[in-house]
Enzyme design. Structure first.
Site, PDB file in Angstrom:
ATOM      1  N   CYS A 130       0.884  -1.216   0.168  1.00 18.82           N
ATOM      2  CA  CYS A 130       0.140  -0.104   0.028  1.00 18.82           C
ATOM      3  C   CYS A 130       0.654   1.232  -0.200  1.00 18.82           C
ATOM      4  O   CYS A 130       0.363   2.411  -0.396  1.00 18.82           O
ATOM      5  CB  CYS A 130      -0.941  -0.063   1.107  1.00 18.82           C
ATOM      6  N   HIS A 134      -3.322   7.070   3.315  1.00 16.30           N
ATOM      7  CA  HIS A 134      -3.772   5.986   2.617  1.00 16.30           C
ATOM      8  C   HIS A 134      -5.104   5.480   3.148  1.00 16.30           C
ATOM      9  O   HIS A 134      -5.465   5.755   4.282  1.00 16.30           O
ATOM     10  CB  HIS A 134      -2.899   4.818   3.039  1.00 16.30           C
ATOM     11  N   ASN A 189     -10.099  -0.525   0.309  1.00 15.62           N
ATOM     12  CA  ASN A 189      -8.664  -0.384   0.251  1.00 15.62           C
ATOM     13  C   ASN A 189      -8.164  -0.697  -1.036  1.00 15.62           C
ATOM     14  O   ASN A 189      -8.303  -1.905  -1.341  1.00 15.62           O
ATOM     15  CB  ASN A 189      -8.217  -1.016   1.622  1.00 15.62           C
TER      16      ASN A 189
END
Length: 326
Positions: free
Chosen positions: A112, A254, A283
């Site tokens: 990520c 994020h 996500n």
């Protein structure tokens, strides 16, 4: 010399999987998912769509935004944990699909945090005058590595891609890249991982039955580490640049979990202009920050000179924070 982000783009598949859809698949509820993650829906690619397809679509949108053609690109970098295949790199496949001429192409594996790793690397290459115009993409098809029978993880992830066109101008005198901290700590790598099927755990029928090719996560440990690492990195980056949180135009963390976003913002004393898209996409790994940047850009909410604080956290464990001037 100056270096700037001159184009943004993103792409998500058309199919939407809502929390109410997930209620029919596992023992969960919309209320449970929203209260713990803030996620309401996510986009899911079909079986025929590869990560490179998502990446190429985002790349084309970024080129259009930059008013460039594929022939203008001399560096392609793709951050992904779901590459089309072990080799060649997904970047080379994206290059082919987009019609980009022969140039340097490679992948980044930082989960990520990959887009921020990519910004660091691309900026260094451009500043060293090794390349002039880079296409940086964060793309993942996480639905392909999700255990859809595990209610603790299957509610979290969506598919998508984002892209940035970053270019060096030899006649300028400013830079979009103001301060950065990019880091990893492999001691806690087991908190978040896909156990198979690499060289340490080759593919077997038994492994597939045990879902070793899907994401496993220690949720509480990952949450604690993410909040601490991201907020600490953000504070250090702001201190390096001599900028206070009140001077920021946007904070873009994020988009993994709304509770993590809120906790990091509280530790930094940031109460406004925190961009959130997690409710709509879930996500999307290294695509998430780029998706936010592109939405802001296309909505006319980014202006030249705006100060943007980004932060990310992912498997590795990896984390990063960067202060950018759009």
């Amino acid at each position: 010399m100056s270096i700037h982000i001159i184009g943004t783009g993103h792409y998500v598949p058309e199919k939407i999987l809502t929390n109410f859809d997930l209620e029919k698949m596992v023992d969960t509820s919309d209320e449970w998912i929203v209260s713990r993650t803030g996620i309401r829906e996510r986009h899911i690619a079909d079986a025929a769509t590869a990560t490179s397809d998502l990446a190429a679509a985002a790349g084309r949108a970024a080129l259009e935004s930059a008013r460039l053609t594929p022939a203008d690109i001399d560096l392609v970098v793709v951050s992904t944990l779901t590459g089309d295949m072990p080799t060649p790199s997904t970047a080379t496949i994206v290059q082919r699909k987009m019609g980009i001429p022969p140039c340097m192409c490679f992948d980044i594996s930082a989960a990520c945090t990959g887009l921020l790793y990519g910004i660091d690397i691309v900026h260094a290459l451009l500043a060293a005058r090794q390349r002039r115009t880079a296409l940086l993409i964060g793309a993942d098809k996480l639905s392909g590595v999700t255990n859809w029978s595990d209610r603790s993880t299957c509610v979290l992830f969506g598919d998508g891609a984002s892209a940035l066109v970053i270019q060096r101008d030899d006649h300028g005198d400013d830079d979009f890249y103001l301060a950065s901290e990019v880091c990893a700590d492999g001691n806690d790598a087991d908190f978040l991982k896909i156990p198979g099927f690499g060289s340490a755990c080759p593919a077997t029928p038994e492994g597939i039955a045990q879902h070793l090719n899907t994401i496993t996560m220690n949720g509480p440990k990952t949450y604690q580490k993410a909040v601490t690492a991201m907020s600490g990195a953000c504070k250090r980056v702001l201190a390096k640049a001599g900028i206070s949180a009140s001077e920021l135009h946007w904070a873009i963390p994020h988009q993994a979990n709304d509770r993590i976003i809120t906790a990091v913002a509280e530790r930094l004393g940031i109460r406004e202009n925190i961009y959130r898209s997690v409710a709509r996409y879930g996500n999307t790994s290294s695509a998430s920050i780029g998706i936010c940047l592109d939405e802001l850009n296309r909505n006319g909410e980014l202006h030249r000179g705006d100060l943007i604080l980004t932060a990310a956290f992912g498997a590795g464990l990896t984390w990063a924070a960067q202060l950018l001037r759009f």
